[in-house]
Write an enzyme that holds these catalytic residues in place. Structure first.
Site, PDB file in Angstrom:
ATOM      1  N   MET A  30       0.841  -1.197   0.000  1.00  0.00           N
ATOM      2  CA  MET A  30       0.000   0.000   0.000  1.00  0.00           C
ATOM      3  C   MET A  30       0.879   1.251   0.000  1.00  0.00           C
ATOM      4  SD  MET A  30      -3.537  -0.781   1.990  1.00  0.00           S
ATOM      5  CE  MET A  30      -2.935  -0.716   3.665  1.00  0.00           C
ATOM      6  N   GLY A  31       2.133   1.094  -0.419  1.00  0.00           N
ATOM      7  CA  GLY A  31       3.017   2.238  -0.516  1.00  0.00           C
ATOM      8  C   GLY A  31       3.610   2.644   0.815  1.00  0.00           C
ATOM      9  N   HIS A  37       9.785  -3.480   2.969  1.00  0.00           N
ATOM     10  CA  HIS A  37       9.291  -3.684   1.605  1.00  0.00           C
ATOM     11  C   HIS A  37      10.455  -3.940   0.643  1.00  0.00           C
ATOM     12  CE1 HIS A  37       5.869  -1.022   3.111  1.00  0.00           C
ATOM     13  NE2 HIS A  37       5.266  -2.135   2.759  1.00  0.00           N
ATOM     14  N   GLY A 149       5.331  -9.968   4.187  1.00  0.00           N
ATOM     15  CA  GLY A 149       6.062  -9.951   5.449  1.00  0.00           C
ATOM     16  C   GLY A 149       5.290 -10.676   6.543  1.00  0.00           C
ATOM     17  N   MET A 186       9.064  -2.768  11.376  1.00  0.00           N
ATOM     18  CA  MET A 186       8.909  -1.702  10.388  1.00  0.00           C
ATOM     19  C   MET A 186       7.502  -1.715   9.817  1.00  0.00           C
ATOM     20  SD  MET A 186      12.361  -1.015   8.276  1.00  0.00           S
ATOM     21  CE  MET A 186      13.780  -0.331   9.131  1.00  0.00           C
ATOM     22  N   SER A 188       4.589   1.166   7.639  1.00  0.00           N
ATOM     23  CA  SER A 188       4.323   2.494   7.071  1.00  0.00           C
ATOM     24  C   SER A 188       3.724   3.416   8.114  1.00  0.00           C
ATOM     25  CB  SER A 188       3.371   2.372   5.877  1.00  0.00           C
ATOM     26  OG  SER A 188       3.928   1.519   4.896  1.00  0.00           O
ATOM     27  N   ARG A 189       3.001   2.861   9.068  1.00  0.00           N
ATOM     28  CA  ARG A 189       2.372   3.663  10.119  1.00  0.00           C
ATOM     29  C   ARG A 189       3.404   4.271  11.069  1.00  0.00           C
ATOM     30  NH1 ARG A 189      -3.297   1.933  10.371  1.00  0.00           N
ATOM     31  NH2 ARG A 189      -3.545   0.188   8.957  1.00  0.00           N
TER      32      ARG A 189
END
Length: 282
Positions: A30-31, A37, A149, A186, A188-189
């Site tokens: 989701m970027g 990633h 992941g 790790m 994105s949040r």
């Protein structure tokens, strides 16, 4: 680097480069890409002829509209990070319309009960959204292998179940959790955390490590009670759930069985930012 925003052009390109012996590795995201990633992409590059990464914030897997609104969208930075790894990676960054064609709805799935545990209890409809988007992306990209992941271990099991039930010809590969220096998984949040919150969030992984150590000596209930008290004493966190579950079924561990594999799962809010983590216990 080739970047596609429409599925028709991507399908045509992939069809043109396929050979009898070629393989396609796929990393759905989701970027807001981070080193975790990139490690998935690195593994795909090593194991396949071509690698595709999708960048798409999927609306059907968010049960909280505010969470969807605040989810980081950093496409330009993401492309820079992908380029630094390899310019041979194919990027698919579709619009919502390209994926859902005007009907933003989830398909209903039966995941044999996997969907009712942990995340499923607190995020109604979430895994139908996950199943819908992953199935759609697999149909578009037609990968040989797809990389996920293990931080989202329940999601990994859900995807494997979906692939088995729909008989899609793709191998789902679970990859080790990539962690920050303080052990925080790790995500994105994490970008939404302040430096102080990020430092304090090390407690999540520390708790899981202690859980792994205690699992040989104490019952699941005793450990769960200890975790509950640990987070109750810390105002920075709000513990949503902690569960020790059997790996295959994700059912809660009531009494340990030496012939079964178990994991600990945790979800914690830090200033309304939801963080999850997991660890293998045996």
């Amino acid at each position: 680097m080739q970047i596609f925003t429409g599925k028709a052009a991507l399908i045509a390109h992939l069809s043109s480069i396929k050979t009898t012996n070629s393989t396609i590795g796929f990393v759905p995201t989701m970027g807001a890409l981070h080193q975790g990633h990139l490690s998935l992409m690195q593994q795909s590059l090593q194991e396949n002829s071509k690698t595709v990464i999708s960048i798409f914030v999927n609306p059907t897997q968010f049960n909280n509209p505010e969470d969807l609104l605040k989810y980081p969208r950093t496409l330009d930075k993401d492309i820079e990070k992908i380029s630094s790894l390899s310019t041979e990676i194919i990027v698919y960054a579709p619009t919502v319309h390209d994926i859902y064609e005007g009907k933003i709805l989830s398909q209903d799935f039966d995941f044999d009960g996997l969907e009712h545990q942990m995340e499923g209890k607190f995020r109604p409809g979430h895994f139908n959204g996950v199943g819908t988007i992953v199935k759609r992306l697999f149909e578009i990209v037609t990968p040989t292998k797809a990389y996920f992941g293990e931080k989202d271990f329940q999601q990994l099991q859900i995807v494997k179940k979906m692939v088995a039930k729909t008989k899609l010809p793709v191998q789902v590969v679970g990859c080790e959790i990539y962690r920050e220096k303080n052990g925080l998984a790790m995500s994105s949040r994490n970008e939404r955390l302040t430096e102080d919150e990020r430092n304090k969030a090390a407690l999540i992984y520390e708790t899981l490590l202690t859980t792994k150590d205690q699992f040989t000596k104490n019952s699941a209930k005793e450990i769960s009670d200890w975790v509950q008290k640990t987070f109750e004493k810390n105002d920075t966190f709000e513990l949503e759930y902690f569960q020790i579950a059997e790996v295959a079924t994700l059912l809660p561990c009531i009494r340990k069985n030496k012939n079964k594999k178990y994991r600990a799962f945790i979800a914690v809010f830090v200033n309304n930012i939801r963080l999850i983590d997991t660890i293998s216990l045996n």
